[in-house]
Write an enzyme that holds these catalytic residues in place. Structure first.
Site, PDB file in Angstrom:
ATOM      1  N   ASP A  12       0.903  -1.080  -0.113  1.00  0.00           N
ATOM      2  CA  ASP A  12       0.041  -0.045  -0.152  1.00  0.00           C
ATOM      3  C   ASP A  12       0.890   1.132  -0.108  1.00  0.00           C
ATOM      4  O   ASP A  12       1.611   1.495   1.015  1.00  0.00           O
ATOM      5  CB  ASP A  12      -0.951   0.012   1.310  1.00  0.00           C
ATOM      6  CG  ASP A  12      -1.468   1.290   1.509  1.00  0.00           C
ATOM      7  OD1 ASP A  12      -1.636   2.172   0.495  1.00  0.00           O
ATOM      8  OD2 ASP A  12      -2.365   1.520   2.497  1.00  0.00           O
ATOM      9  N   LYS A  77       2.725  11.321  -3.861  1.00  0.00           N
ATOM     10  CA  LYS A  77       1.697  10.506  -4.364  1.00  0.00           C
ATOM     11  C   LYS A  77       0.911  11.363  -5.266  1.00  0.00           C
ATOM     12  O   LYS A  77       0.380  11.145  -6.370  1.00  0.00           O
ATOM     13  CB  LYS A  77       0.963   9.775  -3.533  1.00  0.00           C
ATOM     14  CG  LYS A  77       0.195   8.719  -4.180  1.00  0.00           C
ATOM     15  CD  LYS A  77      -0.513   7.823  -2.974  1.00  0.00           C
ATOM     16  CE  LYS A  77      -1.785   6.679  -3.701  1.00  0.00           C
ATOM     17  NZ  LYS A  77      -2.197   5.934  -2.672  1.00  0.00           N
ATOM     18  N   GLU A 180      -7.357   0.635  -4.551  1.00  0.00           N
ATOM     19  CA  GLU A 180      -7.371   0.369  -2.972  1.00  0.00           C
ATOM     20  C   GLU A 180      -8.694   0.039  -2.562  1.00  0.00           C
ATOM     21  O   GLU A 180      -8.541  -0.951  -1.753  1.00  0.00           O
ATOM     22  CB  GLU A 180      -6.910   1.753  -2.726  1.00  0.00           C
ATOM     23  CG  GLU A 180      -5.450   2.167  -2.696  1.00  0.00           C
ATOM     24  CD  GLU A 180      -5.122   3.741  -2.445  1.00  0.00           C
ATOM     25  OE1 GLU A 180      -6.049   4.543  -1.898  1.00  0.00           O
ATOM     26  OE2 GLU A 180      -4.004   3.865  -2.756  1.00  0.00           O
ATOM     27  N   ASP A 202     -12.877   5.943   2.261  1.00  0.00           N
ATOM     28  CA  ASP A 202     -11.454   5.722   2.764  1.00  0.00           C
ATOM     29  C   ASP A 202     -11.062   7.227   3.048  1.00  0.00           C
ATOM     30  O   ASP A 202     -10.865   8.125   2.176  1.00  0.00           O
ATOM     31  CB  ASP A 202     -10.599   5.265   1.475  1.00  0.00           C
ATOM     32  CG  ASP A 202      -9.121   5.245   1.738  1.00  0.00           C
ATOM     33  OD1 ASP A 202      -8.771   5.886   2.650  1.00  0.00           O
ATOM     34  OD2 ASP A 202      -8.466   4.851   0.926  1.00  0.00           O
TER      35      ASP A 202
END
Ligand code: ADP
Ligand code: MG
Length: 624
Positions: A12, A77, A180, A202
């Site tokens: 992850d 990211k 994800e 999330d």
């Protein structure tokens, strides 16, 4: 496991935190670093020196993020696979230098400048991946070259390609890029269940994603995504920070400018936020200098009011996603919570409301994506998930009762979904807390069973022992997720926990546990009986002690001393003697001898008032 070179890990690669995992027959496991089994989260932060040489990764780098803003690189990211023009605004908000790199013929890419060096986002991400790869290599004691990496569902091709590039730079072949939310669903094993519609909520450090998945024949399809790339736990921290900073300004006339104090304030605020996920209030203390100390207590209520606007924005996005998918809340079968910020109880509550269903929290929301990446990796490397019979409970489930016995609520081999309830009570006068230890296994003693999780029910109104009624309910849903809840009838106080009982179990393990129960059946029964007898004795002794205390004036000093002595003698006798019958005889004889005292106490109680007692023992519950 197949070929020697076939280990595939799951990563992850998060905006805030990164983790690495793998799965075997027993289920997914996170791989820890050198600081012990809890060291599984690597903050996605890189610490460079002024010359642009990498010095630290993870926790240590993160500790200096505020103090060394231009050489501490985080949130890479956000820049992955995007043109400079696309991230110009994003880059302006980052404390380090992001510049355009002209690559003739290709589109302009963003590059990060640290000291004299310049890096592409995949190059920086590769440094984190390499760290995770090393963890895995240390764990397995061999070289690892293959990985699964997760990305947000809405990542486009360029962003996915950049993620693959990062893997390659780190010396890893990225065998699969997985969404994800899909990984989260895999971690829960939902792919092995019947078709369903699943919402994955999330809320991480700086980003929020809501995804709606459709599961059909074990394959997930993304029906809709929505979210906000600048919404998350950081906003909760910032709300606290600005409150503290403005109060410090008002109280002391001081503007916080020192990077060290700013860093301290950020760290303290995040800690307060985390504490408020467990406690009703938390306190902050900051030394401002010149013997001045700023102090503040924040209650959970205060905090919920502060974060409400942010939570409301996530809920709006949920509604939009349902609309895009053409679904109403009643058509969503499960909600899975992902991301550290979903530990906030207020977030859980509100998400449950908007989807009108209790979200899944059995797995740690910070770990669940990595665990799913590990599961995907295992599937790709051909590791069979040990399919324990999925439609029945493989082993009995229950809770630890007083004295360390296993109180079964759901026996082995019961068809799921299923439910069972039992009423328990307190053991001590005025006991306000009860600890619930959820057990799995066939043995009679708690110590010989697997503990699946522990939670506490607090706030029980003080009452004499044996009076409170605490309903404990076990519920296993169609996906094999167990919810255990405890509720005190009079006050309505409740607490609960969610668990996946099959995690960490293999068929062999189940067989071994069954066999052991058979081998030890006779001694287990005797041990359980002994616990019951000792518990009854202790209960009676407590009662007499309470009476001696409460009606002290009714007894002579001699009587009080004599009985206190006999109580402690009986106690140590019961500890050293393991013959249940003898203990029982002694208990009955003792009770007989206390009758005259009890009579006097009763007379006193009828004529006068009864003093109340208080206590906060968190003894295990007793059967009602
Ligand atoms: P990401 O996916 O963005 O990398 P994570 O899922 O790791 O992020 O979540 C990180 C966020 O979760 C941080 O803002 C952190 O403060 C928050 N967090 C972690 N634990 C808790 C907790 N117990 N209570 C509230 N927030 C928490
Ligand atoms: Mg995440």
């Amino acid at each position: 496991m197949g070929e020697k070179n076939d280990i595939i890990i799951g990563i992850d690669l998060g905006t805030t935190n990164s983790l690495v995992a793998f799965a075997d027959e027993a289920g997914p496991h996170l791989i820890a670093g050198e600081n012990g089994p809890d060291d599984v989260i690597v903050p996605s932060v890189l610490g460079f020196d002024e010359a642009g040489v990498l010095k630290t990764i993870g926790v240590e780098a993160r500790e200096h993020a505020v103090e060394q803003p231009t050489t501490t690189i985080h949130s890479v990211k956000r820049l992955m696979g995007r043109g400079f023009a696309d991230v110009a605004q994003e880059a302006a908000a980052l404390p380090y230098r992001v510049e355009r790199r002209d690559e003739s013929g290709e589109r302009d890419i963003a590059s990060i400048i640290v000291g004299e060096r310049s890096f592409t986002p995949p190059e920086l991400s590769a440094l984190i991946l390499r760290d995770l790869k090393q963890r895995a290599e240390t764990h397995f004691g061999r070289s690892i070259t293959k990985t699964v990496i997760t990305v947000p569902a809405q990542f486009d091709d360029a962003q996915r390609q950049a993620t693959r590039d990062a893997g390659q730079i780190a010396g890893l072949e990225v065998v699969r890029i997985v969404n994800e939310p899909t990984a989260a669903a895999l971690a829960y094993g939902l792919d092995r269940k019947e078709d369903a519609t699943i919402a994955v909520y999330d809320l991480g450090g700086g980003t929020f994603d809501i995804s709606i998945l459709r599961l059909e024949d074990g394959v997930f399809e993304v029906l809709a995504t929505n979210g906000d790339t600048h919404l998350g736990g950081d906003d909760f921290d910032n709300a606290l920070i600005s409150l503290f900073a403005s109060e410090i300004r008002d109280q002391f006339g001081i503007e916080i400018t020192s990077p060290t104090i700013k860093q301290q304030l950020r760290t303290l605020s995040e800690n307060i936020k985390k504490r408020l996920s467990d406690d009703d209030e938390a306190q902050i203390q900051i030394a401002i200098g010149n013997d001045k100390v700023y102090e503040k207590t924040i209650t959970r209520d205060d905090f919920e009011k502060m974060i409400d606007p942010f939570v409301a924005r996530t809920l709006d996005a949920c509604s939009r996603a349902m609309k895009t998918a053409g679904l109403t809340q009643s058509e969503i079968n499960q909600v899975v919570l992902v991301g550290g910020s979903t530990r906030v109880p207020y977030v859980r509550r509100r998400v449950g409301e908007v989807f009108d269903t209790k979200p899944y929290t059995a797995l740690n929301p910070e770990h669940v994506v990595a665990m799913g990446a590990g599961v995907q990796a295992a599937i790709l490397s051909g590791i069979e998930r040990d399919v324990l019979l999925l439609d029945v409970t493989p082993l009995s489930l229950g809770i630890e009762t007083l004295g360390g016995a296993m109180g079964k609520l759901i026996p082995a081999n019961v068809k799921i979904p299923c439910q069972a309830s039992e009423t328990f009570t307190t053991f001590k006068d005025g006991q306000t807390n009860i600890k619930i230890n959820v057990l799995q296994g066939e043995r009679e003693l708690a110590d010989d069973c697997r503990s699946l999780g522990v939670f506490e029910l607090g706030g029980i109104p003080p009452m004499p022992a044996g009076l409170p009624k605490i309903d404990v309910t076990f519920l296993i849903d169609q996906n094999g997720i167990l919810s255990v809840s405890a509720k005190e009838q009079r006050s309505g106080k409740a607490a609960s926990i969610q668990i996946i009982p099959s995690h960490g179990l293999t068929r062999d393990e189940v067989k071994r546990m069954e066999q052991e129960a058979i081998t030890h059946a006779r001694e287990d029964m005797a041990a359980h009986h002994l616990i019951d007898v000792r518990t009854t004795l202790e209960f009676d002794l407590n009662k007499v002690e309470g009476m001696l205390d409460r009606y002290e004036t009714q007894f002579t000093v001699n009587e009080t001393t004599d009985f206190s002595k006999r109580i402690s003698e009986l106690r140590s006798f019961a500890r050293s003697c393991d013959d249940a019958t003898t203990i029982n005889e002694r208990r009955e004889a003792f009770n007989q001898s206390t009758l005259p005292l009890a009579e006097r106490a009763m007379t006193a109680a009828l004529s006068g008032s009864i003093a109340s007692t208080d206590g906060d023992d968190d003894r295990a519950p007793e059967k009602h």
